[in-house]
Design an enzyme around this catalytic site. Structure first.
Site, PDB file in Angstrom:
ATOM      1  N   GLU A 110      26.104  50.807  25.784  1.00  0.00           N
ATOM      2  CA  GLU A 110      26.143  49.390  26.161  1.00  0.00           C
ATOM      3  C   GLU A 110      26.780  49.275  27.530  1.00  0.00           C
ATOM      4  O   GLU A 110      27.547  50.150  27.925  1.00  0.00           O
ATOM      5  CB  GLU A 110      27.007  48.608  25.159  1.00  0.00           C
ATOM      6  CG  GLU A 110      26.436  48.580  23.764  1.00  0.00           C
ATOM      7  CD  GLU A 110      27.471  48.100  22.749  1.00  0.00           C
ATOM      8  OE1 GLU A 110      28.501  47.519  23.152  1.00  0.00           O
ATOM      9  OE2 GLU A 110      27.235  48.331  21.556  1.00  0.00           O
ATOM     10  N   LYS A 112      29.463  48.041  30.099  1.00  0.00           N
ATOM     11  CA  LYS A 112      30.871  47.663  29.975  1.00  0.00           C
ATOM     12  C   LYS A 112      31.071  46.416  30.829  1.00  0.00           C
ATOM     13  O   LYS A 112      31.138  46.488  32.057  1.00  0.00           O
ATOM     14  CB  LYS A 112      31.775  48.811  30.438  1.00  0.00           C
ATOM     15  CG  LYS A 112      33.236  48.552  30.179  1.00  0.00           C
ATOM     16  CD  LYS A 112      34.025  49.843  30.326  1.00  0.00           C
ATOM     17  CE  LYS A 112      35.495  49.674  30.000  1.00  0.00           C
ATOM     18  NZ  LYS A 112      36.153  48.559  30.639  1.00  0.00           N
ATOM     19  N   ASP A 114      32.663  43.449  32.662  1.00  0.00           N
ATOM     20  CA  ASP A 114      33.976  43.293  33.280  1.00  0.00           C
ATOM     21  C   ASP A 114      34.475  41.867  33.066  1.00  0.00           C
ATOM     22  O   ASP A 114      34.347  41.008  33.940  1.00  0.00           O
ATOM     23  CB  ASP A 114      33.877  43.622  34.773  1.00  0.00           C
ATOM     24  CG  ASP A 114      35.239  43.942  35.359  1.00  0.00           C
ATOM     25  OD1 ASP A 114      36.222  43.996  34.593  1.00  0.00           O
ATOM     26  OD2 ASP A 114      35.323  44.127  36.586  1.00  0.00           O
ATOM     27  N   ARG A 133      42.876  39.457  23.640  1.00  0.00           N
ATOM     28  CA  ARG A 133      43.307  40.745  23.112  1.00  0.00           C
ATOM     29  C   ARG A 133      44.832  40.861  23.124  1.00  0.00           C
ATOM     30  O   ARG A 133      45.423  41.424  22.207  1.00  0.00           O
ATOM     31  CB  ARG A 133      42.688  41.861  23.955  1.00  0.00           C
ATOM     32  CG  ARG A 133      43.100  43.239  23.521  1.00  0.00           C
ATOM     33  CD  ARG A 133      42.277  44.307  24.202  1.00  0.00           C
ATOM     34  NE  ARG A 133      42.740  45.600  23.767  1.00  0.00           N
ATOM     35  CZ  ARG A 133      43.731  46.263  24.327  1.00  0.00           C
ATOM     36  NH1 ARG A 133      44.341  45.761  25.379  1.00  0.00           N
ATOM     37  NH2 ARG A 133      44.122  47.420  23.858  1.00  0.00           N
ATOM     38  N   TYR A 220      29.851  42.381  20.876  1.00  0.00           N
ATOM     39  CA  TYR A 220      29.364  43.749  20.678  1.00  0.00           C
ATOM     40  C   TYR A 220      29.931  44.469  19.457  1.00  0.00           C
ATOM     41  O   TYR A 220      29.601  45.612  19.208  1.00  0.00           O
ATOM     42  CB  TYR A 220      29.604  44.603  21.924  1.00  0.00           C
ATOM     43  CG  TYR A 220      31.013  44.493  22.489  1.00  0.00           C
ATOM     44  CD1 TYR A 220      32.091  45.067  21.836  1.00  0.00           C
ATOM     45  CD2 TYR A 220      31.254  43.816  23.676  1.00  0.00           C
ATOM     46  CE1 TYR A 220      33.370  44.957  22.329  1.00  0.00           C
ATOM     47  CE2 TYR A 220      32.536  43.706  24.196  1.00  0.00           C
ATOM     48  CZ  TYR A 220      33.584  44.273  23.516  1.00  0.00           C
ATOM     49  OH  TYR A 220      34.850  44.166  24.016  1.00  0.00           O
ATOM     50  N   LYS A 308      33.269  55.230  33.332  1.00  0.00           N
ATOM     51  CA  LYS A 308      33.617  54.281  34.386  1.00  0.00           C
ATOM     52  C   LYS A 308      32.859  54.633  35.666  1.00  0.00           C
ATOM     53  O   LYS A 308      32.862  55.787  36.095  1.00  0.00           O
ATOM     54  CB  LYS A 308      35.128  54.338  34.675  1.00  0.00           C
ATOM     55  CG  LYS A 308      35.978  53.810  33.534  1.00  0.00           C
ATOM     56  CD  LYS A 308      35.861  52.315  33.365  1.00  0.00           C
ATOM     57  CE  LYS A 308      36.989  51.509  33.933  1.00  0.00           C
ATOM     58  NZ  LYS A 308      38.312  51.708  33.475  1.00  0.00           N
ATOM     59  N   CYS A 402      39.328  25.522  69.952  1.00  0.00           N
ATOM     60  CA  CYS A 402      38.156  25.728  69.100  1.00  0.00           C
ATOM     61  C   CYS A 402      37.089  26.520  69.856  1.00  0.00           C
ATOM     62  O   CYS A 402      36.736  26.161  70.976  1.00  0.00           O
ATOM     63  CB  CYS A 402      37.604  24.367  68.688  1.00  0.00           C
ATOM     64  SG  CYS A 402      35.993  24.466  67.913  1.00  0.00           S
ATOM     65  N   CYS A 405      34.009  24.157  70.780  1.00  0.00           N
ATOM     66  CA  CYS A 405      34.066  22.998  71.693  1.00  0.00           C
ATOM     67  C   CYS A 405      35.315  22.988  72.565  1.00  0.00           C
ATOM     68  O   CYS A 405      35.534  22.042  73.315  1.00  0.00           O
ATOM     69  CB  CYS A 405      33.990  21.705  70.893  1.00  0.00           C
ATOM     70  SG  CYS A 405      35.468  21.374  69.937  1.00  0.00           S
ATOM     71  N   CYS A 420      39.684  22.456  63.782  1.00  0.00           N
ATOM     72  CA  CYS A 420      39.309  21.820  65.034  1.00  0.00           C
ATOM     73  C   CYS A 420      39.413  20.319  64.811  1.00  0.00           C
ATOM     74  O   CYS A 420      38.908  19.796  63.829  1.00  0.00           O
ATOM     75  CB  CYS A 420      37.875  22.197  65.403  1.00  0.00           C
ATOM     76  SG  CYS A 420      37.252  21.162  66.739  1.00  0.00           S
ATOM     77  N   CYS A 425      32.793  17.938  67.446  1.00  0.00           N
ATOM     78  CA  CYS A 425      32.571  19.372  67.609  1.00  0.00           C
ATOM     79  C   CYS A 425      31.189  19.706  67.034  1.00  0.00           C
ATOM     80  O   CYS A 425      30.882  19.319  65.901  1.00  0.00           O
ATOM     81  CB  CYS A 425      33.655  20.144  66.854  1.00  0.00           C
ATOM     82  SG  CYS A 425      33.329  21.915  66.837  1.00  0.00           S
TER      83      CYS A 425
END
Ligand code: IVH
Length: 661
Positions: A110, A112, A114, A133, A220, A308, A402, A405, A420, A425
């Site tokens: 299966e 894994k 994340d 958990r 699962y 992994k 900026c 401009c 800015c 601008c």
């Protein structure tokens, strides 16, 4: 009564079916509107018969109540974790050990996921508790939040006295990106990866927050079941699917370790095209009886292992830093790097987010840097590799002007962003215009984003004040704009000239100055010219105006280009003075009003203006001092608070009556 109950039950069943079709199978059978209609019908029935509301009703997904803190839950069976494999050799070694107890082992592999591990307990087919958990023995009760995860069934089609399952809650990659973009926009700290975002969302005390984030799940494992025998992992996954649980579709039966390794290699490639993040593959011995033979170590089963994937990190050189201006005026650094192949694409640019982060991580131009992808998608520099430094590296500093401009760049207290300050601008002109013309600002009907896009693209508008020089002819040359709409738009632009001063101040889009503060300020400052000379400490004398607002106003009116724009707006004939007449009457003197929800005919500004004209005050939050709460449709928590405090609640008609009395 009986028939109402029947109708409620059949509605619930139907809604559950559609939720499963939509959220789990991705195959909706009806439109969203039809789904909403079913839900509304159920809500209406339940409102009439609150005694028939059950905790597993689909209406109960978005819990309104806020838990004080999370209760602790002791898991009936400890939630173990897995041993890791990092190479083909590790996998073969695992297979060899399994082979000492089992002849010709077969496996289920299966992905894994994340995410965040979750344990769900169903009694008689109804979800009772959901717990994280935690340390494996004791987790946190997150039932209210889990109920907002739409792929998790609240009631099962098959009923068992007790069923306990385990799975993973995750945030899809696209949701993660959306959430982080939203956070960045608000100047908040972003989540490092989807797992953190999922965990953060799940541990929100307010379930409406987890509800607003599209968390999802894969289940699962069955950790406990009464009344059904299951012999293999494959059978378990099939059974979970039949029960309506979301089961990852990529799981695969493998007759031996060769196939297992091929699967690992296959998904190491495919991982970047999946809509969720995975960090490896879980290899599980298929036969549950054989698992008994192998048993457990203190922390993990001997019959399973997590393969992994190698971390996706690359070293490359930071060549230069580009400074960009976003559409809201935020000035932010972008790293330009020697191209490297990383997590499925060639990367040469990475946002450095803000200058604080650059300083914290001490990133310099010329550095070798360690690069990864946040959420498997967004390239990010983790850190400079200082061991390679030659001393030639150049520090990165925020710009004074900026880059788009050359106007003033400012940073307000409490914000990481530099901005800015020039409303014209080129980088932020479209956003400035959209806001300027919007309903709560100058309210130019018909001047929406589509029109503004074209005006800017065709160079018809280069500065805010150019709006007032537009001709009917120019407007009718735009796509999807007939002669009649062009004439109406010219009319709307014309009427916007007479908006009250506070609306103009709002429309300028000055940082931290919203409609309400603009109104308050304009009760004390009566013409736009006064803003050019007013000092921050004078502004702070005005009630409710703090240092951040005051400094932002002063900075805005100091910027030369803004001064020029305001002069042009004056020339164009815009009203730039406050009406000095004060309230028309004192009928509502001393009375405080709070507005919530949408009124049928009045917008918030109109209603406030009418209240203030009679000497009343409009506040944004409900307290014991509030005299009236004016509630429209879809009122917010202010309504509930008013109700609790026993404050008089008015609808639009009642408000008008009070004003006219
Ligand atoms: S099986 C005793 N299957 O990975 C077997 N775990 O280090 C327990 N995980 O804490 C786990 N996807 O949160 C299993 N398909 C999957 C998984 C998975 C993700 C997580 C789980 C566990 C950790 C193992």
């Amino acid at each position: 009564m009986d028939s109402v109950e029947n109708r409620i039950n059949s509605l619930r069943e139907e809604i559950r079916k559609h939720e499963y079709q939509y959220y789990v199978l991705d195959e909706p059978l009806i439109s969203d509107a039809e789904y909403d209609a079913l839900m509304q019908e159920l809500i209406a029935f339940e409102n009439e018969h609150p005694d028939l509301i059950t905790t597993d009703s689909p209406t109960q997904r978005v819990g309104g109540q806020v838990a004080d803190r999370f209760q602790k839950v002791t898991h009936r069976r400890p939630l173990l974790s897995l041993d890791n494999a990092f190479s083909e050799g590790d996998l073969r070694e695992f297979n060899r050990r399994v082979g000492t107890a089992v002849i010709r082992p077969d496996y289920v592999v299966e992905l894994k996921i994340d995410g965040v591990s979750i344990a769900l307990v169903y009694e008689d087919g109804v979800l009772q508790t959901a717990a994280t958990r935690g340390d494996g023995q004791v987790g946190e009760d997150v039932t209210a939040n889990i109920k907002t995860v739409r792929t998790i069934p609240l009631r099962l089609p098959k009923s068992f006295p007790r069923l306990e399952v385990r799975g993973e809650i995750y945030l899809p990659k696209n949701e993660f990106l959306r959430l982080n973009a939203e956070k960045e926009e608000k100047g908040e700290k972003t989540f490092a990866n989807p797992r953190n975002a999922a965990a953060g969302s799940l541990r929100q005390l307010d379930p409406t927050i987890s509800s607003s984030r599209a968390l999802s799940a894969f289940i699962y494992d069955i950790t406990y079941i009464d009344g059904r025998e299951i012999l293999t992992q494959k059978e378990m996954l099939d059974f979970l699917g039949e029960c309506g649980f979301p089961v990852n579709p990529e799981a695969r039966y493998c007759s031996g370790i060769e196939e297992v390794y091929a699967y690992c290699e296959e998904y190491q490639e495919k991982r970047h095209s999946l809509p969720y993040e995975i960090d490896g593959v879980v290899v599980k011995l298929n036969s549950l009886a054989d698992r008994q033979e192998l048993g457990y170590t203190a922390k993990s089963p001997r019959w399973a292992i997590a393969y992994k994937f190698p971390p996706e990190e690359k070293e490359t050189r930071l060549l230069e830093v580009e400074i960009n201006v976003g559409r809201t005026g935020v000035v932010a650094p972008t790293a330009i790097m020697e191209p490297v192949f990383l997590a499925g694409t060639t990367v040469s640019r990475a946002s450095l987010h803000n200058f604080d982060l650059v300083q914290d991580r001490d990133i310099r131009i010329g550095d070798m840097v360690l690069l990864h992808k946040a959420g498997d998608i967004i390239p990010e520099i983790i850190k400079p590799l200082v061991q390679y430094r030659t001393g030639q590296e150049i520090e990165i500093t925020p710009p004074a002007a900026c880059p788009a401009c050359s106007s003033l760049v400012v940073r307000f207290e409490g914000e990481v962003a530099y901005r800015c300050e020039n409303i014209n601008c080129p980088a932020r002109l479209k956003e400035s215009l959209i806001f300027f013309a919007s309903r709560d600002a100058m309210d130019i009907d018909g001047m929406g984003p589509a029109v503004i896009d074209q005006l800017v693209e065709r160079d018809l508008v280069r500065k805010l004040d150019d709006l007032y020089a537009l001709t009917e002819e120019q407007l009718s040359s735009l796509d999807r704009m007939g002669a009649k709409s062009a004439a109406n738009l010219i009319q709307a632009i014309e009427s916007s000239k007479s908006r009250p001063l506070h609306r103009l101040v709002t429309a300028l889009g000055i940082r931290f100055i919203g409609g309400k503060s603009a109104r308050t300020i304009c009760e004390h400052i009566h013409s736009i010219d006064e803003f050019f000379t007013v000092q921050a400490d004078e502004l702070m004398q005005i009630p409710e105006i703090g240092p951040r607002m005051a400094e932002s106003l002063v900075a805005f009116f100091k910027e030369k280009s803004n001064v020029a724009t305001i002069e042009s707006l004056k020339k164009a004939g815009l009203n730039t003075v406050a009406e000095s007449k004060g309230p028309e009457s004192q009928k509502l003197a001393g009375k405080t009003f709070v507005l919530t929800g949408t009124l049928p005919d009045l917008n918030r500004d109109e209603a406030s203006e009418m209240i203030i004209a009679q000497g009343g005050r409009v506040s944004s939050s409900v307290s014991k001092k509030t005299d009236y709460v004016v509630a429209g449709s879809e009122p917010g928590s202010k309504y509930d608070k008013a109700f609790q405090l026993g404050i008089t609640i008015l609808d639009q008609a009642a408000l008008l009556e009070l004003l006219e009395a």
